[in-house]
Design a protein around this motif. Structure first.
Motif: not given
Lengths: 177, 169
Positions: A105-107, A157, A174, A176-177, B67-69, B92, B102, B105, B107, B109, B132-137
Motif C-alpha cells: 500500500l502506498r500513498p 541499476k 522494488h 526494499a521500498s 526508503s521510498t519508491l 538509488v 512515468y 522507477w 528505490v 534509501t 513522485l514519492d511513494l513510500p510504502m505504507l
C-alpha cells in the motif's frame, strides 16, 4: 509485534548485517563462519539471529532464487485505485495469489498518480502477464476504480542486494521500498 | 531422490527459510533423506548456474532505515541520459525503465527520512522535475511458494534454459 522480550546487541547486529547481506558462504555451518568473522560464539550468532527474527528485523535466512534466470523475463507492476477503507483487506487478498511477489500500500499523489495498491507480477510472456492482471482485476471487482500495469522494459541499476555475481532478479524489484 | 527433484525441493524449502539451528543443511538433508554433502553440492550447482542469487539473511529494511519508491516522467529521447544520472546517485539502489508516462522507477534509501528528502531534491535538480514519492505504507504478507511449480518446469527444460541465457544481457 515488536515486543522486546529479548533485546539484542544493536552494534553486533549492525556488523552481522554488513557481513551477511550479500550472502553467506555455502559451507556446512554458516553460523560458525559468521561467529569467526564477528569474534563471538556460534551460540551467540544463532541467538542473535533468533532475537532479530522475533523482533521483525530479520525476515528469514533463505535461498533467494533469481526469478529472471528461472525464465520469468516479464515483470509487471500492477497498480490499483481502491477505496482506502478496503485497501488493507484487498491487499491481503492480492498477496495470496501465486504470481504476486510483492504487494504494498502506498500513498496516492493526485492528480498525477491515483493508485494506492501495488502488486508485482512475474511471467514468462507478455500474454501470461496480461492474464495474471485480469485475474487480479476479477478478484478486486468493483472495489477498484481504475488500474494500470507498468511492464519493465529494462533493469538499469540493481545494487540493493549486493549479489555476488552481476545477475539481475526481477523477483526483487522494488523489494526494499 | 534424483538431482532434479532435489533441486526443486531445495529451492522450494530454502526459499521459505533455513532452520536457525546448528548445521542447517544437515537438518534439511535429514528431512529429505539425502546426505548433507548432496545438499551442499546441489545448492552450489544452483548458485553456479545463477538460479540462486544468494543464500543469506533477508532483512526487514524498513526497520533498518528509510526508503521510498520514486518515479520520473522523462521524454523518451532523454531517458538513457537521465537514467544514468539517477543510477549514479548513491541513494538509488534499484532503477527500472517501465512502459508508462512515468517511465523511470527507482528505490531511494537512506538512514532516515531527511536523507531521502535530500536525495529526492538532488534528483529533482538533475531531472528538472519533482519525482513522485511513494513510500510504502503497508506491506502485505506474500506466500513464498511463488513460482516454484513453474521453476521446476523451467529447470527441467534444457531448451528453455538456453533460451533464457540467450535473453540475458
Amino acid at each position: 509485534m515488536s515486543s522486546s522480550t529479548c533485546p539484542y546487541d544493536a552494534a553486533l547486529a549492525e556488523r552481522l548485517v554488513a557481513l551477511s547481506e550479500g550472502g553467506l558462504p555455502l559451507v556446512a555451518n554458516p553460523w560458525a563462519w559468521l561467529a569467526e568473522q564477528l569474534k563471538v560464539s556460534e551460540e551467540q550468532v544463532i541467538a542473535l539471529l533468533q532475537a532479530m527474527q522475533q523482533q521483525g528485523a530479520l525476515r528469514r535466512v533463505a535461498a533467494v532464487p533469481n526469478h529472471y534466470r528461472l525464465g520469468y523475463l516479464f515483470n509487471g507492476m500492477t497498480v490499483w485505485d481502491v477505496a482506502d477503507e478496503h485497501a488493507h483487506a484487498l491487499g491481503e487478498q492480492l498477496a495470496q495469489l501465486p504470481n504476486v511477489s510483492h504487494c504494498y500500500l502506498r500513498p496516492r499523489h493526485l492528480p498525477q498518480w491515483p493508485y494506492n495498491l501495488f502488486a508485482m507480477l512475474h511471467a514468462k510472456s507478455r500474454a501470461e502477464l496480461d492474464n495474471q492482471r485480469a485475474e487480479l482485476a476479477a478478484l478486486l471487482g468493483p472495489a477498484c476504480q481504475r488500474s494500470d500495469m507498468l511492464v519493465s522494459s529494462r533493469i538499469l541499476k540493481k545494487t540493493g542486494l549486493r549479489t555476488r555475481r552481476p545477475a539481475t532478479s526481477e523477483g526483487d524489484s522494488h523489494a526494499a521500498s | 531422490m534424483d538431482r532434479h527433484s532435489l533441486m526443486c525441493q531445495l529451492l522450494d524449502r530454502f526459499q521459505k527459510g533455513l532452520p536457525l539451528c546448528a548445521k542447517p543443511y544437515a537438518a534439511m538433508a535429514d528431512e529429505l533423506g539425502v546426505s548433507e554433502a548432496e545438499v551442499l553440492s546441489c545448492l552450489a550447482g544452483l548458485a553456479d548456474s545463477g538460479v540462486l542469487s544468494r543464500i543469506g539473511p533477508v532483512f526487514e529494511h524498513r526497520r533498518a532505515g528509510a526508503s521510498t519508491l520514486a518515479a520520473l516522467a522523462i521524454a523518451p529521447a532523454e531517458l538513457d541520459q537521465v537514467a544514468a544520472l539517477v543510477s549514479a546517485h548513491p541513494a538509488v539502489n534499484h532503477n527500472y525503465a517501465r512502459e508508462h508516462r512515468y517511465n523511470l522507477w527507482f528505490v531511494v534509501t537512506g538512514c532516515d527520512r531527511a536523507a531521502i528528502d535530500s536525495a529526492l531534491a538532488d534528483i529533482a535538480t538533475l531531472a528538472g522535475q519533482t519525482p513522485l514519492d511513494l513510500p510504502m505504507l503497508e506491506s502485505f504478507h506474500i506466500d513464498l511458494a511463488f513460482a516454484l511449480d513453474h521453476a521446476a518446469i523451467a529447470l527441467s527444460q534444457p531448451s528453455h534454459r538456453a533460451e533464457v541465457r540467450a535473453c540475458l544481457p
